[in-house]
Design a protein around this motif. Sequence first.
Motif, PDB file in Angstrom:
ATOM      1  N   ALA A   1     -25.355  42.666  28.336  1.00 42.97           N
ATOM      2  CA  ALA A   1     -24.813  42.909  29.589  1.00 42.97           C
ATOM      3  C   ALA A   1     -23.609  42.486  30.034  1.00 42.97           C
ATOM      4  O   ALA A   1     -22.787  43.083  30.460  1.00 42.97           O
ATOM      5  CB  ALA A   1     -26.003  43.274  30.649  1.00 42.97           C
ATOM      6  N   ARG A   2     -23.515  41.298  30.040  1.00 43.29           N
ATOM      7  CA  ARG A   2     -22.321  40.435  30.444  1.00 43.29           C
ATOM      8  C   ARG A   2     -21.300  40.716  29.490  1.00 43.29           C
ATOM      9  O   ARG A   2     -20.021  40.814  30.012  1.00 43.29           O
ATOM     10  CB  ARG A   2     -22.774  38.616  30.226  1.00 43.29           C
ATOM     11  CG  ARG A   2     -23.547  38.244  31.371  1.00 43.29           C
ATOM     12  CD  ARG A   2     -23.528  36.720  31.329  1.00 43.29           C
ATOM     13  NE  ARG A   2     -24.389  36.333  32.197  1.00 43.29           N
ATOM     14  CZ  ARG A   2     -25.474  35.199  32.204  1.00 43.29           C
ATOM     15  NH1 ARG A   2     -25.591  34.814  31.120  1.00 43.29           N
ATOM     16  NH2 ARG A   2     -26.046  35.082  33.243  1.00 43.29           N
ATOM     17  N   ASN A   3     -21.523  40.701  28.205  1.00 39.87           N
ATOM     18  CA  ASN A   3     -20.354  41.155  27.310  1.00 39.87           C
ATOM     19  C   ASN A   3     -19.721  42.313  27.626  1.00 39.87           C
ATOM     20  O   ASN A   3     -18.614  42.602  27.652  1.00 39.87           O
ATOM     21  CB  ASN A   3     -20.807  41.125  25.935  1.00 39.87           C
ATOM     22  CG  ASN A   3     -21.027  39.624  25.207  1.00 39.87           C
ATOM     23  OD1 ASN A   3     -20.602  38.694  25.924  1.00 39.87           O
ATOM     24  ND2 ASN A   3     -21.896  39.325  24.402  1.00 39.87           N
ATOM     25  N   LYS A   4     -20.666  43.550  27.778  1.00 37.20           N
ATOM     26  CA  LYS A   4     -20.135  44.878  28.214  1.00 37.20           C
ATOM     27  C   LYS A   4     -19.633  44.911  29.413  1.00 37.20           C
ATOM     28  O   LYS A   4     -18.514  45.562  29.668  1.00 37.20           O
ATOM     29  CB  LYS A   4     -21.373  45.753  28.349  1.00 37.20           C
ATOM     30  CG  LYS A   4     -21.903  46.128  26.715  1.00 37.20           C
ATOM     31  CD  LYS A   4     -23.108  47.109  26.843  1.00 37.20           C
ATOM     32  CE  LYS A   4     -23.795  47.543  25.666  1.00 37.20           C
ATOM     33  NZ  LYS A   4     -24.827  48.391  25.670  1.00 37.20           N
ATOM     34  N   ALA A   5     -20.104  44.297  30.337  1.00 40.78           N
ATOM     35  CA  ALA A   5     -19.190  43.981  31.614  1.00 40.78           C
ATOM     36  C   ALA A   5     -18.032  43.244  31.536  1.00 40.78           C
ATOM     37  O   ALA A   5     -17.058  43.783  32.095  1.00 40.78           O
ATOM     38  CB  ALA A   5     -20.248  42.997  32.669  1.00 40.78           C
ATOM     39  N   GLU A   6     -17.917  42.298  30.773  1.00 35.46           N
ATOM     40  CA  GLU A   6     -16.373  41.727  30.411  1.00 35.46           C
ATOM     41  C   GLU A   6     -15.480  42.674  29.835  1.00 35.46           C
ATOM     42  O   GLU A   6     -14.393  42.779  30.255  1.00 35.46           O
ATOM     43  CB  GLU A   6     -16.714  40.458  29.570  1.00 35.46           C
ATOM     44  CG  GLU A   6     -17.278  39.149  30.228  1.00 35.46           C
ATOM     45  CD  GLU A   6     -17.461  37.820  29.521  1.00 35.46           C
ATOM     46  OE1 GLU A   6     -16.825  37.938  28.160  1.00 35.46           O
ATOM     47  OE2 GLU A   6     -18.356  36.942  29.894  1.00 35.46           O
ATOM     48  N   VAL A   7     -16.115  43.521  28.793  1.00 32.49           N
ATOM     49  CA  VAL A   7     -15.261  44.433  28.275  1.00 32.49           C
ATOM     50  C   VAL A   7     -14.784  45.395  29.074  1.00 32.49           C
ATOM     51  O   VAL A   7     -13.536  45.848  29.386  1.00 32.49           O
ATOM     52  CB  VAL A   7     -15.982  45.111  27.020  1.00 32.49           C
ATOM     53  CG1 VAL A   7     -15.233  46.149  26.561  1.00 32.49           C
ATOM     54  CG2 VAL A   7     -16.243  44.194  25.806  1.00 32.49           C
ATOM     55  N   ILE A   8     -15.619  46.027  29.964  1.00 30.60           N
ATOM     56  CA  ILE A   8     -15.247  46.887  31.059  1.00 30.60           C
ATOM     57  C   ILE A   8     -14.241  46.354  32.055  1.00 30.60           C
ATOM     58  O   ILE A   8     -13.258  47.053  32.179  1.00 30.60           O
ATOM     59  CB  ILE A   8     -16.394  47.419  31.780  1.00 30.60           C
ATOM     60  CG1 ILE A   8     -17.507  48.255  30.869  1.00 30.60           C
ATOM     61  CG2 ILE A   8     -16.201  48.323  33.063  1.00 30.60           C
ATOM     62  CD1 ILE A   8     -18.884  48.629  31.405  1.00 30.60           C
ATOM     63  N   ILE A   9     -14.518  45.051  32.616  1.00 31.44           N
ATOM     64  CA  ILE A   9     -13.569  44.631  33.436  1.00 31.44           C
ATOM     65  C   ILE A   9     -12.090  44.422  32.605  1.00 31.44           C
ATOM     66  O   ILE A   9     -11.189  44.811  33.179  1.00 31.44           O
ATOM     67  CB  ILE A   9     -14.045  43.267  33.825  1.00 31.44           C
ATOM     68  CG1 ILE A   9     -15.383  43.403  34.724  1.00 31.44           C
ATOM     69  CG2 ILE A   9     -13.005  42.243  34.654  1.00 31.44           C
ATOM     70  CD1 ILE A   9     -16.259  42.195  35.333  1.00 31.44           C
ATOM     71  N   GLN A  10     -12.192  43.852  31.434  1.00 31.42           N
ATOM     72  CA  GLN A  10     -10.708  43.855  30.913  1.00 31.42           C
ATOM     73  C   GLN A  10     -10.172  45.164  30.603  1.00 31.42           C
ATOM     74  O   GLN A  10      -9.019  45.182  30.778  1.00 31.42           O
ATOM     75  CB  GLN A  10     -11.142  43.152  29.352  1.00 31.42           C
ATOM     76  CG  GLN A  10     -11.495  41.759  29.474  1.00 31.42           C
ATOM     77  CD  GLN A  10     -12.047  41.070  27.973  1.00 31.42           C
ATOM     78  OE1 GLN A  10     -11.974  41.744  27.125  1.00 31.42           O
ATOM     79  NE2 GLN A  10     -12.093  39.596  28.020  1.00 31.42           N
ATOM     80  N   GLU A  11     -10.700  46.114  30.100  1.00 30.81           N
ATOM     81  CA  GLU A  11     -10.269  47.354  30.164  1.00 30.81           C
ATOM     82  C   GLU A  11      -9.796  47.925  31.301  1.00 30.81           C
ATOM     83  O   GLU A  11      -8.650  48.473  31.382  1.00 30.81           O
ATOM     84  CB  GLU A  11     -11.430  48.355  29.475  1.00 30.81           C
ATOM     85  CG  GLU A  11     -11.822  48.385  28.182  1.00 30.81           C
ATOM     86  CD  GLU A  11     -12.624  49.109  27.701  1.00 30.81           C
ATOM     87  OE1 GLU A  11     -13.420  49.977  28.375  1.00 30.81           O
ATOM     88  OE2 GLU A  11     -13.093  49.144  26.341  1.00 30.81           O
ATOM     89  N   ALA A  12     -10.632  47.779  32.617  1.00 31.20           N
ATOM     90  CA  ALA A  12     -10.174  48.326  33.779  1.00 31.20           C
ATOM     91  C   ALA A  12      -8.878  47.486  34.261  1.00 31.20           C
ATOM     92  O   ALA A  12      -8.009  47.955  34.811  1.00 31.20           O
ATOM     93  CB  ALA A  12     -11.370  47.593  34.927  1.00 31.20           C
TER      94      ALA A  12
END
Length: 150
Positions: free
Chosen positions: A66-77
Amino acid sequence: MNIEELLDEMDDLLVHARPLPFAAHKAVIDADRMHELLNEAQLNVPAEIKRAKLIDSDCDRIINEARNKAEVIIQEAESRVKQLISKEAVLQEAKQRSLDMLTKAQSGSNDVKLAAEKYVSRLLDNAQEYLQSALQEIQQTKQCIENVKK
């Protein structure tokens, strides 16, 4: 039997134990039954611990995913925001340049218009002078002809 059931049965065994005379805090219990329950608990504890470790490990894995996905989502955003900001900056610069070009074009157009008006005015003035001069010559010539007739 699971560990909770074993502990409940041990508790029941203690609750139903007969107190010793003159020692209320001590009781007589079925030692064989207690021994069986303890052995079964010892056998079941590792399985319970293994399950708990698996659950804990799964929780850790899920949290990390979940953290990794959140980081990816944040980076993409953040990347998307930077692109949008960059596009907005380019758009603003293009608008400003087009405004500058339009202002320069209008100013240049006004300059050309004024120069053309001056040029045409000068041409008309020259034509008027020429025609006035020609008209005067015609009038003089006409006067001379009339004077000759008299």
